[in-house]
Design a protein around this motif. Structure first.
Motif, PDB file in Angstrom:
ATOM      1  N   UNK A  20      41.447  43.971  40.541  1.00  0.00           N
ATOM      2  CA  UNK A  20      41.957  44.405  39.238  1.00  0.00           C
ATOM      3  C   UNK A  20      43.470  44.233  39.173  1.00  0.00           C
ATOM      4  N   UNK A  21      44.163  44.709  40.191  1.00  0.00           N
ATOM      5  CA  UNK A  21      45.622  44.623  40.220  1.00  0.00           C
ATOM      6  C   UNK A  21      46.096  43.184  40.353  1.00  0.00           C
ATOM      7  N   UNK A  22      45.414  42.384  41.149  1.00  0.00           N
ATOM      8  CA  UNK A  22      45.808  40.986  41.317  1.00  0.00           C
ATOM      9  C   UNK A  22      45.685  40.223  40.008  1.00  0.00           C
ATOM     10  N   UNK A  23      44.615  40.473  39.274  1.00  0.00           N
ATOM     11  CA  UNK A  23      44.427  39.755  38.011  1.00  0.00           C
ATOM     12  C   UNK A  23      45.563  40.070  37.037  1.00  0.00           C
ATOM     13  N   UNK A  24      45.834  41.348  36.827  1.00  0.00           N
ATOM     14  CA  UNK A  24      46.815  41.696  35.803  1.00  0.00           C
ATOM     15  C   UNK A  24      48.255  41.418  36.241  1.00  0.00           C
ATOM     16  N   UNK A  25      48.565  41.579  37.498  1.00  0.00           N
ATOM     17  CA  UNK A  25      49.919  41.247  37.927  1.00  0.00           C
ATOM     18  C   UNK A  25      50.186  39.758  37.797  1.00  0.00           C
ATOM     19  N   UNK A  26      49.132  38.951  37.891  1.00  0.00           N
ATOM     20  CA  UNK A  26      49.273  37.498  37.744  1.00  0.00           C
ATOM     21  C   UNK A  26      49.324  37.067  36.285  1.00  0.00           C
ATOM     22  N   UNK A  27      48.423  37.604  35.478  1.00  0.00           N
ATOM     23  CA  UNK A  27      48.246  37.105  34.113  1.00  0.00           C
ATOM     24  C   UNK A  27      48.932  37.941  33.036  1.00  0.00           C
ATOM     25  N   UNK A  39      40.030  61.650  36.504  1.00  0.00           N
ATOM     26  CA  UNK A  39      40.233  60.205  36.461  1.00  0.00           C
ATOM     27  C   UNK A  39      41.649  59.863  36.902  1.00  0.00           C
ATOM     28  N   UNK A  40      42.620  60.610  36.408  1.00  0.00           N
ATOM     29  CA  UNK A  40      44.017  60.385  36.796  1.00  0.00           C
ATOM     30  C   UNK A  40      44.183  60.451  38.312  1.00  0.00           C
ATOM     31  N   UNK A  41      43.618  61.476  38.932  1.00  0.00           N
ATOM     32  CA  UNK A  41      43.763  61.652  40.375  1.00  0.00           C
ATOM     33  C   UNK A  41      43.119  60.511  41.146  1.00  0.00           C
ATOM     34  N   UNK A  42      41.969  60.027  40.679  1.00  0.00           N
ATOM     35  CA  UNK A  42      41.300  58.913  41.343  1.00  0.00           C
ATOM     36  C   UNK A  42      42.131  57.635  41.240  1.00  0.00           C
ATOM     37  N   UNK A  43      42.673  57.367  40.065  1.00  0.00           N
ATOM     38  CA  UNK A  43      43.435  56.137  39.865  1.00  0.00           C
ATOM     39  C   UNK A  43      44.698  56.105  40.711  1.00  0.00           C
ATOM     40  N   UNK A  44      45.423  57.204  40.742  1.00  0.00           N
ATOM     41  CA  UNK A  44      46.690  57.189  41.476  1.00  0.00           C
ATOM     42  C   UNK A  44      46.481  57.159  42.991  1.00  0.00           C
ATOM     43  N   UNK A  45      45.280  57.456  43.441  1.00  0.00           N
ATOM     44  CA  UNK A  45      44.984  57.345  44.872  1.00  0.00           C
ATOM     45  C   UNK A  45      44.958  55.886  45.326  1.00  0.00           C
ATOM     46  N   UNK A  46      44.562  54.986  44.441  1.00  0.00           N
ATOM     47  CA  UNK A  46      44.329  53.603  44.841  1.00  0.00           C
ATOM     48  C   UNK A  46      45.352  52.615  44.293  1.00  0.00           C
ATOM     49  N   UNK A  47      46.158  53.037  43.328  1.00  0.00           N
ATOM     50  CA  UNK A  47      47.132  52.131  42.729  1.00  0.00           C
ATOM     51  C   UNK A  47      48.505  52.421  43.332  1.00  0.00           C
ATOM     52  N   UNK A  48      49.200  51.408  43.838  1.00  0.00           N
ATOM     53  CA  UNK A  48      50.544  51.636  44.376  1.00  0.00           C
ATOM     54  C   UNK A  48      51.460  52.268  43.334  1.00  0.00           C
TER      55      UNK A  48
END
Length: 233
Positions: free
Chosen positions: A10-17, A162-171
């Protein structure tokens, strides 16, 4: 697919495009943004952007808003959702900014949530957009897309979960951008009623697609970024 791998793709796609996403609310300073975000609750950014130019001409600073009553503000915001409540919130917000924060928009979650009409989501938007802090605002789009993609478990049944789950995995450095990526994806592709899976570039990582769509439709190709339905970066 393991959750960590799904986040990575997910992160690779959006950071690229789509490397530099931005809010679609129109604003010129922190004061204008917090007013716009308060108005955007259960209302579209497009509608808010239509009314804020005249609103800000009439009340260009926190001091002008602080001097106004809800009745003064209402005519300028009558076309948004819940205008009576929002007019009261804005009048109180202006007064508190002037009386306790020297007419400056604070940068901490606790102080922001003291302002009328500002909950955790609104506070996180301001912290993320204005102060570039690792704050993940969870609105209906973020909530929906996070679950459909499989970024968060079914047990995450509240925005805070949801917020807590997302911030666990996103730099931390990418959290302000990921907030916009999820919102824009939900606004233009992963829409509520009929997600546009046929043009979605994330079907290869999407739990919803694998469960609901792939068994029925075979070999739907992913489109390049310029054809994926998102606004231009």
């Amino acid at each position: 697919m393991r959750k960590a791998e799904r986040f990575q793709r997910f992160l690779e796609y959006f950071t690229t495009h789509f490397p530099e996403p931005e809010t679609e609310l129109a604003y010129g300073n922190p004061y204008e943004l917090i007013v716009a975000v308060v108005l955007s609750a259960q209302c579209t950014d497009k509608r808010v952007n239509l009314i804020t130019p005249e609103l800000f001409r009439q009340f260009p600073t926190p001091a002008h808003l602080a001097a106004a009553t809800a009745e003064d503000i209402f005519p300028f915001i009558r076309s948004v959702s819940y205008p009576n409540n929002k007019a009261k919130h804005l009048a109180g917000l202006g007064r508190l900014l002037v009386e306790e924060f020297n007419a400056e928009v604070p940068s901490s979650l606790e102080e922001l949530q003291r302002l009328p009409g500002v909950g955790r989501k609104t506070a996180n938007v301001v912290m993320s957009v204005i102060y570039n802090q690792p704050a993940m605002a969870v609105d209906t789009h973020v909530f929906r897309v996070s679950h459909r993609l499989g970024l968060v478990p079914k047990t995450a049944k509240t925005p805070l979960a949801v917020e807590k789950e997302l911030v666990r995995y996103i730099p931390e450095s990418l959290i302000p951008k990921a907030h916009h990526w999820l919102i824009l994806h939900g606004r233009y592709i992963c829409v509520a009623r009929q997600p546009k899976c046929s043009i979605c570039p994330l079907t290869n990582i999407c739990a919803y697609y694998a469960r609901q769509v792939a068994p029925l439709v075979k070999n739907i190709p992913s489109l390049p970024a310029e054809e994926n339905g998102l606004p231009s970066a």
